[in-house]
Scaffold this motif. Structure first.
Motif, short mmCIF file in Angstrom:
data_model
loop_
_atom_site.label_atom_id
_atom_site.label_comp_id
_atom_site.label_asym_id
_atom_site.label_seq_id
_atom_site.Cartn_x
_atom_site.Cartn_y
_atom_site.Cartn_z
N GLU A 292 -1.21 4.89 -5.76
CA GLU A 292 -0.91 3.83 -4.79
C GLU A 292 0.44 3.19 -5.10
N THR A 337 -3.08 -2.05 -0.17
CA THR A 337 -3.95 -0.97 -0.62
C THR A 337 -4.96 -1.53 -1.62
N LEU A 370 -4.52 4.81 0.44
CA LEU A 370 -3.13 5.21 0.25
C LEU A 370 -2.26 4.56 1.32
#
Length: 412
Positions: A292, A337, A370
């Motif tokens: 991420e 995220t 993601l």
């Protein structure tokens, strides 16, 4: 479990109710087995008896049959009650998770520099104004067609979504994830098994006529993909990158983030999902976080990583890290995220196990966003805007936008 419930701010008495129900389940099972054994033994005596003895045995057999039926019903009822209470419990919280509510997180790290727009000589526009200048976002017609918190991505807005999705899938594929296009509708057992019919149920859309649920994340179908299966240990870890539309009622968020496309009812998302051995889940959690961070860094966004507090984990997560991007016009970091270690919580509920030698046991599941597309577009537009209303395209996205380096305002 009591300590975990307390840390989450959930009902501690639920643990005692569950223990009591489980004791009843066990004892009623023993009672049924004893009566069934007695019934079988009696069944062997009846053919050998005659006269009054046989009549007495038949009478006893009739009563025993009624007792067995009643014990069977009590056993089923006790088992159902135990399962009902079990499904109400959240996962056991990792001991390192900060205790508290939404604002009690711990900041672990910060990345990137915040732009000084005053030094650059202009006031930053918010994402909606920029989206309208670029001909990229249309919330007025979204509301006309579908209601509040719906939108159209138009022109370069639609192209920007496709670029983000393709770039995210490319990164995930390079990291060894198998790309997946997942169903948006799932059965109740899939939704319940992943933990989304507990405290999160108010945010879920349900189609009563079909008894199907619209997913709020592809985590649900990806978790249920191996439901009721036993996987070979040699296949682990299994990593999937799912792309799907996501639907959320956003219950309780009235008046919150109503402008633009930051908090909406429908959006697209690329989600990472991992199946690993339980003893490897914490290491995999760090890997998901690293992917991420790699993604947000490639988009040239300033962001921070937080360790989410116990009261904000959601029922399935043992621990959760959020990456929050800086939103200039809001003057604060906002979640972009998230990655959760669900340990064995989902696999036990979905009956997903793995075989290692002669041993069969539950595995661990983890998930990590993601790219949640609308919020990522918000962060890109606001952080990469220029004084004339144009927006610089991060280099990682340019190959997916025909080499375009700048998104230019369109004629009114």
């Amino acid at each position: 479990m009591r300590a975990s419930q307390r840390a989450r701010g959930e009902d501690v008495a639920l643990v005692d109710s569950l223990l009591s129900a489980d004791e009843r389940r066990r004892s009623s099972g023993v009672r049924f087995d004893e009566l069934r054994a007695e019934q079988k033994a009696l069944g062997k005596l009846i053919p050998k008896a005659s006269g009054d003895e046989k009549a007495e045995l038949l009478k006893k057999a009739g009563q025993l049959a009624a007792d067995v039926k009643a014990a069977d019903a009590e056993r089923d009822e006790a088992d159902a009650r135990t399962q009902e209470l079990l499904l109400q419990l959240g996962n056991i919280v990792h001991p390192d998770v900060p205790v508290g509510g939404e604002e009690d997180f711990v900041t672990l790290e910060t990345h990137g520099e915040l732009r000084d727009f005053a030094a650059e000589g202009f006031e930053p526009k918010d994402h909606l104004e920029l989206g309208q200048l670029l001909g990229a976002i249309d919330v007025e017609r979204g509301a006309k067609v579908s209601g509040s918190r719906f939108y159209f991505l138009t022109g370069v807005g639609a192209l920007l979504e496709l670029a983000l999705v393709n770039a995210a899938i490319a990164q995930a594929t390079a990291a060894g994830f198998t790309p997946m296009l997942t169903p948006a509708l799932v059965r109740p057992q899939s939704m319940a098994g992943t933990g989304f019919l507990g405290q999160a149920a108010q945010d879920v859309y349900h189609l009563d006529k079909d008894d199907l649920y619209l997913v709020g994340t592809s985590e649900v179908p990806l978790a249920a993909y191996h439901m009721d299966e036993i996987l070979d240990a040699e296949r682990l870890p299994l990593r999937y990158a799912g792309f799907s539309p996501c639907f959320r009622r956003e219950a309780g968020s009235h008046g919150k983030d109503t402008r633009g496309i930051f908090r909406v009812h429908q959006f697209d998302k690329v989600e990472m999902f991992s199946y690993v051995r339980p003893e490897e889940s914490q290491e995999e959690h760090r890997r998901l976080l690293a992917w991420e961070k790699q993604w947000l860094t490639s988009l040239e966004l300033p962001f921070r990583v937080i360790d989410v507090a116990t009261g904000d984990l959601g029922s399935s997560a043992s621990r959760k890290f959020d990456c929050e991007a800086w939103i200039p016009t809001q003057g604060k970091y906002r979640e972009l995220t998230s990655t959760s270690d669900c340990t064995e919580y989902q696999s036990r509920r979905l009956s997903i196990r793995f075989r290692e030698g002669k041993t069969v046991r539950p595995l661990a599941t983890l998930n990590g966003t993601l790219c949640a597309v609308p919020r990522t577009i918000v962060a890109i537009l606001e952080n990469h805007q220029q004084a004339d209303g144009s927006v610089r395209v991060p280099e990682v996205l340019r190959p997916y936008l025909g080499g375009r380096e700048v998104l230019e305002p369109v004629a009114k």
